[in-house]
Write an enzyme that holds these catalytic residues in place. Structure first.
Site, PDB file in Angstrom:
ATOM      1  N   ASP A  43     -23.160 -48.453  48.445  1.00  0.00           N
ATOM      2  CA  ASP A  43     -22.953 -49.811  47.932  1.00  0.00           C
ATOM      3  C   ASP A  43     -23.822 -50.017  46.692  1.00  0.00           C
ATOM      4  OD1 ASP A  43     -21.824 -52.647  49.428  1.00  0.00           O
ATOM      5  OD2 ASP A  43     -23.247 -52.854  47.762  1.00  0.00           O
ATOM      6  N   ILE A  44     -23.256 -50.688  45.698  1.00  0.00           N
ATOM      7  CA  ILE A  44     -23.960 -50.896  44.424  1.00  0.00           C
ATOM      8  C   ILE A  44     -25.095 -51.914  44.557  1.00  0.00           C
ATOM      9  CG2 ILE A  44     -22.580 -52.818  43.481  1.00  0.00           C
ATOM     10  CD1 ILE A  44     -22.321 -51.145  40.887  1.00  0.00           C
ATOM     11  N   ASN A  81     -16.067 -57.235  56.913  1.00  0.00           N
ATOM     12  CA  ASN A  81     -15.891 -58.652  56.630  1.00  0.00           C
ATOM     13  C   ASN A  81     -14.417 -58.932  56.332  1.00  0.00           C
ATOM     14  OD1 ASN A  81     -18.691 -59.051  56.810  1.00  0.00           O
ATOM     15  ND2 ASN A  81     -18.980 -58.475  54.667  1.00  0.00           N
ATOM     16  N   GLY A  84     -16.924 -63.510  54.606  1.00  0.00           N
ATOM     17  CA  GLY A  84     -17.725 -63.103  53.463  1.00  0.00           C
ATOM     18  C   GLY A  84     -17.139 -61.954  52.668  1.00  0.00           C
ATOM     19  N   GLN A  85     -15.840 -61.728  52.802  1.00  0.00           N
ATOM     20  CA  GLN A  85     -15.219 -60.622  52.069  1.00  0.00           C
ATOM     21  C   GLN A  85     -15.094 -60.987  50.590  1.00  0.00           C
ATOM     22  OE1 GLN A  85     -11.380 -59.374  53.558  1.00  0.00           O
ATOM     23  NE2 GLN A  85     -11.319 -57.556  52.250  1.00  0.00           N
ATOM     24  N   HIS A  88     -12.991 -52.266  53.714  1.00  0.00           N
ATOM     25  CA  HIS A  88     -14.160 -51.377  53.670  1.00  0.00           C
ATOM     26  C   HIS A  88     -15.028 -51.656  54.886  1.00  0.00           C
ATOM     27  CE1 HIS A  88     -14.837 -55.014  51.279  1.00  0.00           C
ATOM     28  NE2 HIS A  88     -16.079 -54.995  51.727  1.00  0.00           N
ATOM     29  N   LEU A  89     -15.578 -50.593  55.413  1.00  0.00           N
ATOM     30  CA  LEU A  89     -16.505 -50.680  56.533  1.00  0.00           C
ATOM     31  C   LEU A  89     -17.904 -50.459  55.982  1.00  0.00           C
ATOM     32  CD1 LEU A  89     -16.632 -50.887  59.667  1.00  0.00           C
ATOM     33  CD2 LEU A  89     -16.647 -48.381  59.694  1.00  0.00           C
ATOM     34  N   HIS A  90     -18.767 -51.476  56.130  1.00  0.00           N
ATOM     35  CA  HIS A  90     -20.157 -51.328  55.700  1.00  0.00           C
ATOM     36  C   HIS A  90     -20.928 -50.528  56.736  1.00  0.00           C
ATOM     37  CE1 HIS A  90     -20.330 -54.718  52.647  1.00  0.00           C
ATOM     38  NE2 HIS A  90     -19.266 -55.097  53.334  1.00  0.00           N
TER      39      HIS A  90
HETATM   40  P1  AMP Z   1     -17.679 -57.571  51.085  1.00  0.00           P
HETATM   41  O1  AMP Z   1     -18.521 -58.764  50.731  1.00  0.00           O
HETATM   42  O2  AMP Z   1     -17.653 -57.226  52.532  1.00  0.00           O
HETATM   43  O3  AMP Z   1     -16.287 -57.653  50.480  1.00  0.00           O
HETATM   44  O4  AMP Z   1     -18.408 -56.320  50.420  1.00  0.00           O
HETATM   45  C1  AMP Z   1     -18.140 -55.834  49.133  1.00  0.00           C
HETATM   46  C2  AMP Z   1     -19.248 -54.885  48.821  1.00  0.00           C
HETATM   47  O5  AMP Z   1     -18.854 -54.091  47.706  1.00  0.00           O
HETATM   48  C3  AMP Z   1     -20.571 -55.561  48.439  1.00  0.00           C
HETATM   49  O6  AMP Z   1     -21.579 -55.145  49.333  1.00  0.00           O
HETATM   50  C4  AMP Z   1     -20.803 -55.082  47.010  1.00  0.00           C
HETATM   51  O7  AMP Z   1     -22.157 -54.875  46.734  1.00  0.00           O
HETATM   52  C5  AMP Z   1     -19.991 -53.807  46.956  1.00  0.00           C
HETATM   53  N1  AMP Z   1     -19.562 -53.401  45.642  1.00  0.00           N
HETATM   54  C6  AMP Z   1     -18.995 -54.177  44.680  1.00  0.00           C
HETATM   55  N2  AMP Z   1     -18.699 -53.438  43.598  1.00  0.00           N
HETATM   56  C7  AMP Z   1     -19.083 -52.156  43.883  1.00  0.00           C
HETATM   57  C8  AMP Z   1     -19.056 -50.938  43.162  1.00  0.00           C
HETATM   58  N3  AMP Z   1     -18.561 -50.845  41.914  1.00  0.00           N
HETATM   59  N4  AMP Z   1     -19.556 -49.825  43.761  1.00  0.00           N
HETATM   60  C9  AMP Z   1     -20.066 -49.899  45.005  1.00  0.00           C
HETATM   61  N5  AMP Z   1     -20.118 -51.019  45.742  1.00  0.00           N
HETATM   62  C10 AMP Z   1     -19.637 -52.141  45.184  1.00  0.00           C
END
Ligand code: AMP
Ligand code: ZN
Length: 113
Positions: free
Chosen positions: A29-30, A86, A92-93, A99-101
């Protein structure tokens, strides 16, 4: 293709990849919320878990399996970690490609905010 994570799958946006197989990509994650914060995504676009069909059941399980393999390979599986998906506004998506965190490396609190 205006989906950020589809672009990461295609390789047109860079990511720190940690897992790559036929169906699933894993990358860091960024904006990490824990010492280890990775995302496991299906290579095929699926906006939210609500859009999953019966055919997607294996695919969704595949994400959790890939994440658990990574946890074991990294050595924090026994200490523990959290898998979170999410969905939509109340969940909170913010990126509308499933995506699975995976969060690990610190004691996580419950309930989440
Ligand atoms: P969500 O809030 O569950 O939709 O999570 C989206 C996630 O994507 C967040 O934790 C962001 O930090 C992550 N994210 C957004 N852009 C990027 C990217 N370019 N590379 C890696 N992670 C990202
Ligand atoms: Zn996508």
């Amino acid at each position: 293709m205006d989906c950020l994570f589809c672009r990461i799958v295609a390789g047109t946006i860079p990511a720190k990849r940690i897992h790559d197989d036929e169906h699933c990509l894993g990358f860091f994650d960024i904006n990490p919320q824990a010492p280890t914060h990775a995302l496991f995504i299906p290579k095929r676009h699926l906006a939210t878990v609500n859009d999953a069909t019966a055919e997607d059941r294996l695919l969704l399980g595949h994400l959790a399996y890939a994440a658990s393999r990574f946890a074991q390979a990294q050595g924090f599986a026994d200490a523990g970690y959290r898998l979170v998906m999410n969905c939509n506004a109340d969940g909170g998506q913010t990126v509308f490609h499933v995506h699975l965190h995976l969060l690990a490396g610190r004691r996580l609190t419950w309930p989440p905010g």
